[in-house]
Design a protein around this motif. Sequence first.
Motif, PDB file in Angstrom:
ATOM      1  N   LEU A  30      43.016  39.217  44.900  1.00  0.00           N
ATOM      2  CA  LEU A  30      43.300  40.425  43.868  1.00  0.00           C
ATOM      3  C   LEU A  30      41.911  40.753  42.952  1.00  0.00           C
ATOM      4  CD1 LEU A  30      45.179  42.679  42.939  1.00  0.00           C
ATOM      5  CD2 LEU A  30      46.127  41.130  41.404  1.00  0.00           C
ATOM      6  N   GLY A  31      41.558  39.556  42.439  1.00  0.00           N
ATOM      7  CA  GLY A  31      40.340  39.468  41.560  1.00  0.00           C
ATOM      8  C   GLY A  31      40.588  40.545  40.250  1.00  0.00           C
ATOM      9  N   GLY A  38      46.634  44.521  32.785  1.00  0.00           N
ATOM     10  CA  GLY A  38      46.791  43.178  33.350  1.00  0.00           C
ATOM     11  C   GLY A  38      48.039  43.245  34.635  1.00  0.00           C
ATOM     12  N   ILE A  39      48.354  42.092  34.897  1.00  0.00           N
ATOM     13  CA  ILE A  39      49.452  42.219  35.827  1.00  0.00           C
ATOM     14  C   ILE A  39      50.729  41.295  35.515  1.00  0.00           C
ATOM     15  CG2 ILE A  39      47.767  42.769  37.892  1.00  0.00           C
ATOM     16  CD1 ILE A  39      47.825  39.701  38.617  1.00  0.00           C
ATOM     17  N   ARG A  51      52.275  39.621  31.572  1.00  0.00           N
ATOM     18  CA  ARG A  51      50.844  40.217  31.189  1.00  0.00           C
ATOM     19  C   ARG A  51      49.807  39.317  31.298  1.00  0.00           C
ATOM     20  NH1 ARG A  51      51.747  44.644  26.533  1.00  0.00           N
ATOM     21  NH2 ARG A  51      53.368  45.563  27.552  1.00  0.00           N
ATOM     22  N   VAL A  52      49.315  39.157  32.416  1.00  0.00           N
ATOM     23  CA  VAL A  52      47.759  38.311  32.444  1.00  0.00           C
ATOM     24  C   VAL A  52      46.533  39.211  32.674  1.00  0.00           C
ATOM     25  CG1 VAL A  52      46.815  36.713  34.093  1.00  0.00           C
ATOM     26  CG2 VAL A  52      49.355  36.727  34.017  1.00  0.00           C
ATOM     27  N   LYS A  53      45.981  38.980  31.621  1.00  0.00           N
ATOM     28  CA  LYS A  53      44.805  39.842  31.576  1.00  0.00           C
ATOM     29  C   LYS A  53      43.724  39.608  32.739  1.00  0.00           C
ATOM     30  CE  LYS A  53      44.924  39.810  26.524  1.00  0.00           C
ATOM     31  NZ  LYS A  53      45.278  41.415  26.207  1.00  0.00           N
ATOM     32  N   ASN A  56      41.894  36.177  33.187  1.00  0.00           N
ATOM     33  CA  ASN A  56      42.561  35.101  33.619  1.00  0.00           C
ATOM     34  C   ASN A  56      43.134  34.944  34.863  1.00  0.00           C
ATOM     35  OD1 ASN A  56      42.047  34.110  30.895  1.00  0.00           O
ATOM     36  ND2 ASN A  56      43.966  35.108  30.081  1.00  0.00           N
ATOM     37  N   ILE A  57      43.120  36.047  35.682  1.00  0.00           N
ATOM     38  CA  ILE A  57      43.825  35.923  36.867  1.00  0.00           C
ATOM     39  C   ILE A  57      43.200  34.773  37.740  1.00  0.00           C
ATOM     40  CG2 ILE A  57      44.009  37.118  39.233  1.00  0.00           C
ATOM     41  CD1 ILE A  57      44.138  39.942  37.653  1.00  0.00           C
ATOM     42  N   HIS A  58      41.954  34.488  37.713  1.00  0.00           N
ATOM     43  CA  HIS A  58      41.468  33.381  38.588  1.00  0.00           C
ATOM     44  C   HIS A  58      41.827  32.135  38.206  1.00  0.00           C
ATOM     45  CE1 HIS A  58      38.842  35.719  41.202  1.00  0.00           C
ATOM     46  NE2 HIS A  58      38.292  36.289  40.270  1.00  0.00           N
TER      47      HIS A  58
END
Length: 72
Positions: A30-31, A38-39, A51-53, A56-58
């Motif tokens: 997704l990157g 966020g997701i 709410r992951v910015k 911070n996804i990686h």
Amino acid sequence: MNVIFRWVVIIFLTFITASLVNKGIDLWSLGTNVDGDGIGVHFLGFEINDRVKEANIHTYAIVFFVASLITC
């Protein structure tokens, strides 16, 4: 330990490991291709964080990979 119980534990841990690796790959691929701020991260029906910015996804992907190594 009963032989059947051992196989149930092995199958369960294999399922969890495969699920963790799959979620890590999904998050890694997704990157930063995210619309909005966020997701939300969900695993097996449980909400991890809503709410992951993008930055911070990686980190979450790496955490899922490490968790899969622990259950391996």
